[in-house]
Motif scaffolding. Sequence first.
Motif, short mmCIF file in Angstrom:
data_model
loop_
_atom_site.label_atom_id
_atom_site.label_comp_id
_atom_site.label_asym_id
_atom_site.label_seq_id
_atom_site.Cartn_x
_atom_site.Cartn_y
_atom_site.Cartn_z
N GLY A 180 0.95 -0.86 -0.41
CA GLY A 180 -0.10 -0.07 -0.37
C GLY A 180 1.01 1.20 0.33
N ARG A 190 -3.21 9.28 5.19
CA ARG A 190 -3.98 8.38 3.98
C ARG A 190 -3.40 7.11 3.69
NH1 ARG A 190 -7.24 9.87 -1.62
NH2 ARG A 190 -7.69 6.97 -2.49
N TRP A 191 -3.81 6.08 4.16
CA TRP A 191 -3.54 4.45 4.26
C TRP A 191 -4.14 3.80 2.24
CZ3 TRP A 191 1.43 2.69 5.17
CH2 TRP A 191 1.85 2.97 5.85
N ASP A 192 -3.60 3.86 1.39
CA ASP A 192 -4.73 2.88 0.36
C ASP A 192 -3.74 1.53 0.60
OD1 ASP A 192 -6.01 4.92 -1.43
OD2 ASP A 192 -3.84 5.57 -0.36
N SER A 193 -4.58 0.68 0.99
CA SER A 193 -3.60 -0.81 1.83
C SER A 193 -4.49 -1.72 0.90
CB SER A 193 -3.83 -0.66 2.82
OG SER A 193 -3.13 -0.08 3.56
N HIS A 194 -3.75 -2.96 0.53
CA HIS A 194 -4.52 -4.17 0.12
C HIS A 194 -4.17 -5.65 0.98
CE1 HIS A 194 -5.40 -7.50 -2.71
NE2 HIS A 194 -4.50 -7.58 -2.33
N SER A 227 -3.01 -5.50 -6.81
CA SER A 227 -4.16 -3.68 -6.65
C SER A 227 -3.52 -2.89 -7.33
CB SER A 227 -4.28 -4.07 -5.32
OG SER A 227 -2.59 -3.35 -4.54
N ILE A 229 -3.48 1.52 -7.00
CA ILE A 229 -3.44 2.75 -6.57
C ILE A 229 -3.65 3.85 -8.12
CG2 ILE A 229 -3.48 4.44 -4.81
CD1 ILE A 229 -1.67 1.83 -3.27
#
Length: 276
Positions: A180, A190-194, A227, A229
Amino acid sequence: MRTRALAVGIAAVMLATAGIASTAQAESSSEATCTQPTSAPVRGKELAWHDEFSGRTLDTRRWSTVMDFPGRAGGHYHNTSYGSYAVDENVVLSRGRLGLITDNKPVVGTDPAGTYQYTEGFISSHDKFFQSYGYWEICAKFPAGKGLWPAFWLIPQDRSWPPEIDVAEWFGSIEGMHSGLASGNWPDVRWDSHWSYGPVPTQGWHTYGVNWTTGSITFYTDGKPTSTITGSQIPSKPMYVVLNSGTWANPDRGGPPDATTPFPNTFDVDYLRVYK
């Protein structure tokens, strides 16, 4: 009789040789790492920097073993999320591979001062190699065990935070692999995670990579996208590589190590390659 004895002897030698070859082949197969064809994100890209870890000791032209980023407590200890202190002897090269060892050996550290329950291996390319964008990949095998926290991640050369790109961050307690992006400004991160789950990363060798472009980050396992982003939060500043083992100290995400955790254990890396 002599002819027959000679024939029997030759046959025995052939069988023994075949057995040795078979054993060697089996051992070779069991030691095979990432042998799959060149993955899609690499095609058409130029190799910018790499380490195959073929030497006897860590190449200090490429790597440092001292931490230099925001949020650390010192040059050898990240912060209170970790239970481990980085020591150089936990960085080992053998048989063309890097081993980052985590061990249950309390150590009295000086940077920062204190007593730490566990030790870890840590290397970074800060001031040695950094770039914006490109495809970054390791071939690795992760250790199994409660509380283990090895990772492959990228962080800015200019010592800012965030951003941070976590390419492959393994939480042994929950058998969870995280990839992420941390973005924004502290403390509004902000965290964009998989996440993916299961023991597969500990059971064999796999490639873990990230293809970082303007406005987009795609994560890969064994050459297959897992994934993506997109958006204005994608960083553009040059970043460098961190590889480390270590232990989780907090009660969440399965908690720290316990009596079931095998020590010493190793985060094994066969190679690291960066393309532009």
